[in-house]
Design an enzyme around this catalytic site. Structure first.
Site, PDB file in Angstrom:
ATOM      1  N   GLY A   1      -8.909  -9.868   1.439  1.00 32.42           N
ATOM      2  CA  GLY A   1      -7.514 -10.201   1.190  1.00 32.42           C
ATOM      3  C   GLY A   1      -6.710 -10.216   2.479  1.00 32.42           C
ATOM      4  O   GLY A   1      -7.260 -10.205   3.584  1.00 32.42           O
TER       5      GLY A   1
ATOM      6  N   SER B   1      -7.258  -6.983   4.683  1.00 30.60           N
ATOM      7  CA  SER B   1      -8.603  -6.989   5.249  1.00 30.60           C
ATOM      8  C   SER B   1      -8.734  -8.080   6.303  1.00 30.60           C
ATOM      9  O   SER B   1      -9.390  -7.883   7.343  1.00 30.60           O
ATOM     10  CB  SER B   1      -9.637  -7.200   4.147  1.00 30.60           C
ATOM     11  OG  SER B   1      -9.608  -6.141   3.216  1.00 30.60           O
TER      12      SER B   1
ATOM     13  N   CYS C   1       0.815  -1.212   0.000  1.00 31.94           N
ATOM     14  CA  CYS C   1       0.000   0.000   0.000  1.00 31.94           C
ATOM     15  C   CYS C   1       0.849   1.263   0.000  1.00 31.94           C
ATOM     16  O   CYS C   1       0.328   2.348  -0.270  1.00 31.94           O
ATOM     17  CB  CYS C   1      -0.934   0.007   1.204  1.00 31.94           C
ATOM     18  SG  CYS C   1      -0.091  -0.148   2.790  1.00 31.94           S
ATOM     19  N   ASN C   2       2.140   1.159   0.291  1.00 28.86           N
ATOM     20  CA  ASN C   2       2.955   2.379   0.286  1.00 28.86           C
ATOM     21  C   ASN C   2       4.306   2.211  -0.409  1.00 28.86           C
ATOM     22  O   ASN C   2       5.218   2.985  -0.161  1.00 28.86           O
ATOM     23  CB  ASN C   2       3.180   2.892   1.721  1.00 28.86           C
ATOM     24  CG  ASN C   2       3.728   1.822   2.645  1.00 28.86           C
ATOM     25  OD1 ASN C   2       4.411   0.900   2.206  1.00 28.86           O
ATOM     26  ND2 ASN C   2       3.428   1.947   3.919  1.00 28.86           N
TER      27      ASN C   2
ATOM     28  N   GLU D   1       6.894  -2.548  11.824  1.00 26.56           N
ATOM     29  CA  GLU D   1       5.722  -3.405  11.580  1.00 26.56           C
ATOM     30  C   GLU D   1       6.152  -4.678  10.864  1.00 26.56           C
ATOM     31  O   GLU D   1       7.054  -4.679  10.029  1.00 26.56           O
ATOM     32  CB  GLU D   1       4.668  -2.632  10.775  1.00 26.56           C
ATOM     33  CG  GLU D   1       5.108  -2.145   9.401  1.00 26.56           C
ATOM     34  CD  GLU D   1       4.722  -3.109   8.295  1.00 26.56           C
ATOM     35  OE1 GLU D   1       4.029  -4.097   8.573  1.00 26.56           O
ATOM     36  OE2 GLU D   1       5.138  -2.873   7.154  1.00 26.56           O
ATOM     37  N   GLY D   2       5.510  -5.791  11.225  1.00 24.65           N
ATOM     38  CA  GLY D   2       5.916  -7.086  10.712  1.00 24.65           C
ATOM     39  C   GLY D   2       5.119  -7.563   9.521  1.00 24.65           C
ATOM     40  O   GLY D   2       5.427  -8.620   8.953  1.00 24.65           O
ATOM     41  N   GLN D   3       4.090  -6.830   9.127  1.00 28.70           N
ATOM     42  CA  GLN D   3       3.243  -7.273   8.022  1.00 28.70           C
ATOM     43  C   GLN D   3       4.003  -7.343   6.700  1.00 28.70           C
ATOM     44  O   GLN D   3       3.660  -8.117   5.808  1.00 28.70           O
ATOM     45  CB  GLN D   3       2.059  -6.318   7.898  1.00 28.70           C
ATOM     46  CG  GLN D   3       1.025  -6.765   6.884  1.00 28.70           C
ATOM     47  CD  GLN D   3      -0.101  -5.769   6.766  1.00 28.70           C
ATOM     48  OE1 GLN D   3      -0.152  -4.811   7.514  1.00 28.70           O
ATOM     49  NE2 GLN D   3      -0.997  -5.997   5.834  1.00 28.70           N
TER      50      GLN D   3
ATOM     51  N   GLN E   1       4.203  -9.751   2.801  1.00 27.99           N
ATOM     52  CA  GLN E   1       4.166  -9.181   1.456  1.00 27.99           C
ATOM     53  C   GLN E   1       5.420  -9.555   0.661  1.00 27.99           C
ATOM     54  O   GLN E   1       5.356  -9.772  -0.552  1.00 27.99           O
ATOM     55  CB  GLN E   1       4.009  -7.663   1.571  1.00 27.99           C
ATOM     56  CG  GLN E   1       2.660  -7.275   2.163  1.00 27.99           C
ATOM     57  CD  GLN E   1       2.621  -5.852   2.690  1.00 27.99           C
ATOM     58  OE1 GLN E   1       3.632  -5.282   3.101  1.00 27.99           O
ATOM     59  NE2 GLN E   1       1.440  -5.256   2.694  1.00 27.99           N
TER      60      GLN E   1
ATOM     61  N   GLY F   1     -13.524  -6.089   1.710  1.00 27.51           N
ATOM     62  CA  GLY F   1     -12.402  -6.850   1.180  1.00 27.51           C
ATOM     63  C   GLY F   1     -12.141  -8.071   2.036  1.00 27.51           C
ATOM     64  O   GLY F   1     -12.520  -8.118   3.220  1.00 27.51           O
TER      65      GLY F   1
END
Length: 617
Positions: free
Chosen positions: A194, A197, A50-51, A114-116, A120, A192
């Protein structure tokens, strides 16, 4: 071949550019295919979040690679190359490795730590493997990035500084209150199904919301997510799935909505959000700053904004039955109006001002006021003396002011025609903005929710742009320095391993050639000494092999060590030249190792991902 990355992120480009450059899943696939078809690149991977949008490639020419990758990014993002170029960054070789490892550790994230991002990166690798665009170099690089990211989170306290973008967004919506306290008992709508979401739904459930409604264009995915939430032992949240066309109705029930779909256009317009809030409150929702706007009651019983202002002001009915000369029906719509205050007389003519002065004095001094007015007017006109503006304005700020002071202002009006517009205004109460009845979190890129929603009363919107502004002032954790040291160590180790790997095919080819020489010589010995039995032949063969191995051991170990050092790439060429090795033999060894590595890495990623998905479920 050399590693190259070209990309843009929230650190290099405004959100408006990132939003326009965002790549759909289909566009990412086409970009990978076109990159691999381009002449300078032999491998490619896309990391799109997203960024950030980054294109990684193994290229044989730096300048040609930068030009080609930049052009491909512009073509597939839909943003012109000239417009996109100022926001692009380029990293090469060790700098490219350092960049990806920093990204994996969360050091380059909008929310530090952040670990997300690890998920990705894993998705980017899996896509490259599925499309066969990720070869030996990118497989090794992305696998190592995942290991470095996990090491940073396990060995340091970076998690104390970092949180997911979802959590950070919810904290911004809570506006200073603890997010779990603010969310307790609320009804949530998630648009959403995904990865982002799903994370949002799980975060909301753990925070204690009473209900989570999942809306998605593919009903099966929404139902699957709702079932996972319902079956979870961690929460007792009520979860259900609804079709996407039910969103307008569900918005009228929701307290908070989180949206992160893959749509290329807006999912929620300002009009649809306004209608949802109006349906919730039975009051029309107006845009902030509009004339005659109405506030959203949100159960508070408030009426229109102008009425809310007048409730806090002094009564305006004083003297209305006593013949006040003002046209109250026209004047009372002015915010801050008071028949005794300055706003009541600003802009009035001299004659009207005299009448108002007489009325303020209750008529007791009507005759004297009329006489004084004539004298003051004549004096001003005859002498040219400057009117006493301050005295007149001061009088108007005092409800107890006598008629003489007001008449002084009348004299000014007689001179200039009207009361001057330059005046000290009365304090005017501003329309209070009602507490939001609907909170919206937009984590999509491009955005799902119309930015105009920011201007709706009764609604609070947090999106990627506002998160970027908020994160700019976020404190850095003390553990960040330790993570940076880990990244530096891992970059050096990866570079050494990569350089050593470059010489491995040459060493393997050398040992293969040596084994062939041994086999040839043993066969020749059999022809000369046919009487050897199997035991004798075996002893001779073993002896010759040991001699060859001992002769090659020290040089091959040393050449690997030297090749791992900076500038050691030339040792492979020297080895091939000294032993007259066949280049095709070296290349075939390299291809075989690459294929084996790709298959092994692909299986490893798939197994890891399946295990983690099972854990989340």
């Amino acid at each position: 071949m050399s590693l190259l990355v070209v990309g843009l992120s929230h650190r290099s480009a405004p959100v408006s550019v990132l939003e326009r450059a965002a790549l759909s899943a289909d566009a990412q696939v086409k970009l990978l295919q076109d990159t691999l078809a381009a002449e300078p690149a032999s491998e490619a991977a896309v990391l799109a979040t997203c960024n950030r949008i980054e294109l990684y490639a193994d290229v044989d020419k730096f300048h040609a690679g930068v030009a080609e990758l930049s052009t491909l990014l512009a073509q597939h993002s839909g943003v012109g190359l000239e417009e996109l170029t100022p926001y692009l960054y380029v990293h090469y070789e060790d700098r490219a490795v350092h960049h990806l490892f920093s990204v994996a550790c969360g050091l380059d994230s909008m929310v530090v730590g952040e670990g997300q991002i690890l998920g990705q990166i894993k998705d980017a690798l899996a896509t490259g493997q599925e499309l066969h665009t990720a070869g030996r170099l990118l497989n090794d690089l992305f696998q190592q990035a995942l290991r470095v990211g996990k090491r940073a989170h396990s060995e340091t306290g970076i998690d104390r500084a970092g949180q997911s973008l979802v959590t950070f967004g919810l904290e911004q919506l809570a506006h200073g209150a603890p997010a779990d306290v603010w969310l307790k008992g609320k009804r949530a709508l998630v648009l959403g199904a995904g990865s982002m979401s799903s994370l949002a739904a799980a975060t909301l459930a753990r925070a204690g919301v009473a209900e989570v409604v999942v809306a998605n264009r593919t009903p099966d995915r929404a139902e699957r997510l709702a079932k996972i939430l319902t079956d979870s032992d961690e929460t007792d949240v009520v979860a259900r799935a609804v079709p996407i066309h039910s969103v307008p109705f569900e918005l009228t029930r929701a307290d908070i909505a989180v949206s992160c779909t893959g749509a290329t256009g807006l999912v929620l317009s300002a009009e649809s959000v306004a209608a949802a809030v109006a349906g919730r409150t039975a009051e029309p929702v107006a845009r902030g700053g509009d004339a005659g706007r109405r506030s959203v009651p949100g159960g508070s019983g408030r009426t229109t904004a102008s009425a809310a202002v007048r409730e806090d002001l002094p009564p305006t009915s004083v003297g209305t039955d006593d013949g006040c000369p003002l046209d109250l029906s026209a004047v009372q719509t002015t915010a801050g109006f008071s028949v005794l205050g300055e706003a009541a007389v600003a802009g009035m003519g001299a004659a009207e001002l005299e009448q108002h002065a007489a009325w303020v004095d209750k008529g007791d001094e009507a005759g004297r006021a009329a006489s004084a007015t004539g004298q003051r007017t004549a004096g001003v006109a005859g002498t040219g003396a400057a009117p006493d503006l301050d005295a007149g304005f001061t009088a108007l700020l005092d409800p107890e002011a006598d008629s003489d002071a007001i008449l002084a202002l009348a004299a000014v009006a007689a001179t200039v025609g009207r009361v001057p517009e330059r005046r000290r205004p009365e304090p005017v109460a501003e329309a209070p903005r009602p507490a939001p009845v609907l909170a919206l979190l937009d984590l999509a890129m491009p955005r799902d929710i119309d930015a105009a929603v920011h201007r709706l009363l009764g609604v609070r919107l947090v999106d990627i742009e506002s998160l970027a502004e908020a994160s700019a002032d976020a404190p850095m954790a003390a553990d960040v320095d330790q993570v940076k040291r880990i990244v530096s160590e891992e970059v050096a180790a990866f570079g050494a391993a990569l350089r050593a790997a470059h010489i491995t095919p040459t060493v393997v080819a050398l040992r293969t050639m040596a084994a062939e020489v041994v086999a040839t010589e043993i066969a020749r010995l059999d022809g000369r000494l046919p009487g050897l039995d199997d035991r004798q032949r075996g002893e001779i063969t073993q002896t010759v092999r040991r001699v060859v191995d001992k002769l090659l051991h020290a040089p091959t170990v040393r050449v690997k060590q030297l090749a791992a050092e900076p500038g050691g790439a030339g040792y492979a060429d020297a080895l091939r030249t000294l032993f007259d090795l066949d280049p095709e033999t070296v290349a075939s060894v390299s291809r075989a190792e690459e294929n084996d590595s790709s298959t092994e890495n692909a299986q490893h990623v798939e197994n890891t991902e399946n295990a983690e998905n099972r854990g989340r479920a």
